[in-house]
Design an enzyme around this catalytic site. Sequence first.
Site, PDB file in Angstrom:
ATOM      1  N   THR A  39       0.836  -1.204   0.000  1.00 48.24           N
ATOM      2  CA  THR A  39       0.000   0.000   0.000  1.00 48.24           C
ATOM      3  C   THR A  39       0.870   1.254   0.000  1.00 48.24           C
ATOM      4  O   THR A  39       0.635   2.187  -0.780  1.00 48.24           O
ATOM      5  CB  THR A  39      -0.930  -0.013   1.233  1.00 48.24           C
ATOM      6  N   GLN A  55       1.024  -9.258  -6.527  1.00 53.04           N
ATOM      7  CA  GLN A  55       0.510 -10.622  -6.702  1.00 53.04           C
ATOM      8  C   GLN A  55       1.343 -11.428  -7.692  1.00 53.04           C
ATOM      9  O   GLN A  55       1.297 -12.662  -7.686  1.00 53.04           O
ATOM     10  CB  GLN A  55      -0.949 -10.593  -7.173  1.00 53.04           C
ATOM     11  N   SER A 113       5.383  -6.791  -2.047  1.00 54.27           N
ATOM     12  CA  SER A 113       4.995  -6.883  -0.636  1.00 54.27           C
ATOM     13  C   SER A 113       5.402  -8.251  -0.105  1.00 54.27           C
ATOM     14  O   SER A 113       5.130  -9.277  -0.736  1.00 54.27           O
ATOM     15  CB  SER A 113       3.478  -6.695  -0.507  1.00 54.27           C
ATOM     16  N   THR A 115      13.126   4.987  10.614  1.00 55.61           N
ATOM     17  CA  THR A 115      14.058   3.897  10.908  1.00 55.61           C
ATOM     18  C   THR A 115      13.633   2.644  10.154  1.00 55.61           C
ATOM     19  O   THR A 115      12.466   2.261  10.203  1.00 55.61           O
ATOM     20  CB  THR A 115      14.070   3.625  12.427  1.00 55.61           C
ATOM     21  N   CYS A 121     -22.891  -8.073  -3.966  1.00 61.09           N
ATOM     22  CA  CYS A 121     -24.119  -8.340  -3.315  1.00 61.09           C
ATOM     23  C   CYS A 121     -25.121  -7.236  -3.569  1.00 61.09           C
ATOM     24  O   CYS A 121     -24.828  -6.230  -4.156  1.00 61.09           O
ATOM     25  CB  CYS A 121     -23.877  -8.520  -1.825  1.00 61.09           C
TER      26      CYS A 121
END
Length: 398
Positions: free
Chosen positions: A72, A179, A199, A237, A325
């Site tokens: 992110t 991914q 990531s 850091t 939905c």
Amino acid sequence: MGIYLDYNATTPMRPEVLDAMRPYLDSRFGNSGSVHSRGREAKRALEEAREAVAAALGARAKESIVFVSGGTEADNLAVKGAALAAQGRGRHIVTSAVEHRAVIGACQSLAQQGFEVTCLPVDADGLIEPEQLKRSLRPDTTVVSLMYANNETGVVFPIAELGQLARERGAVFHTDAVQAFGRLPIDVEVEEADLLTLSAHKIYGPKGIGVLYVRPGIGMIPQMHGGEQEQGVRAGTVNVAAAVGLACAVRLALESMRAEQRRLGALRDRLEMGILSAIAGTRRNGDQDRRLPNTSSISFYGVRGDSLMAALDLEGIEVSAGAACDSGASEPSHVLQAMGRRPDIDGGGIRFSLGAATTDAEIQRVLDLLPGVVERLRAANVQGIGVRGESPRQEPTP
Ligand code: PLP
């Protein structure tokens, strides 16, 4: 424990990764910015990790590897950092409708500051036409951000071609490879990436660390202030233990990649074909061939994704609802919607994502259980666990 088929959300850490990290959480706890012995020891480990990641990505300079807190942050830094640095040349950015929320959110934030954003559509298979990118590029286009592989459907964009088009026209090219890395071979030179996101927790490494590859010479405005760490691009850091863990996870991912591509591809195809042939009213989301080998997104007609996900969880099967939905309480998947799916009519999407511990027996168990679960939900016309419209708000799929 149950059957875990949500490896695109996160993965368990490999024991070797934890072993590699442990000394840096314990006796070698130094701050890599300190100049005394313990600091230099931490700095050495950090630079070794940087070198290993650079080599794995085909990067020419280890200084191009910037450690950040995850995918992110890397996406935000890439899009905002590059766009702000180049705003003297122009304020037009190009991205796609199916990007991760980190990229979409960063673009929206820039739009609020007066940047113009073109969002490229995808076709019904989730693919992008290079010709469309070509048409969208303008003299004032400074940044193009297009993901390598989609987290919900696994669909893989033709990144080398897209990267070449963007760079030929003078734009900085960013790709989110969170991914794709470890599942497909990635080389920043082949892919023509100026900026690339990784990531660690998607590749059996620790959570809370990622990398932004920054091609030397690409201007970046830091998004964090307070220190000169990471070549002045990312203050704070550095989490040395996590960087060491990330480098170890990267090495292991590349070692097992070829074998895992074949093994998981075969298991995924068995799962997918089994579902599509045994259960009526099912549909694959995403191009059959241009996909990550471990990912399958399937819509079940008349069944909400979150209802099916919850029912499978009760059976000990952990998957992700790639779409929602009709209640209005949950957000439909922006990815499936961009592909023209109508979650209220086509049914919600379920993402099955396979990984290191997935076995043939687990796939068989899912194939044995799933038809009955779907049939029950359809028969009851259940619109959610609990009362219709009261299902919990669904978080975006990681
Ligand atoms: N980009 C993609 C494609 C992802 O799948 C994820 C995972 O959620 C991210 C970015 C964000 O990564 P992280 O969880 O490290 O912040």
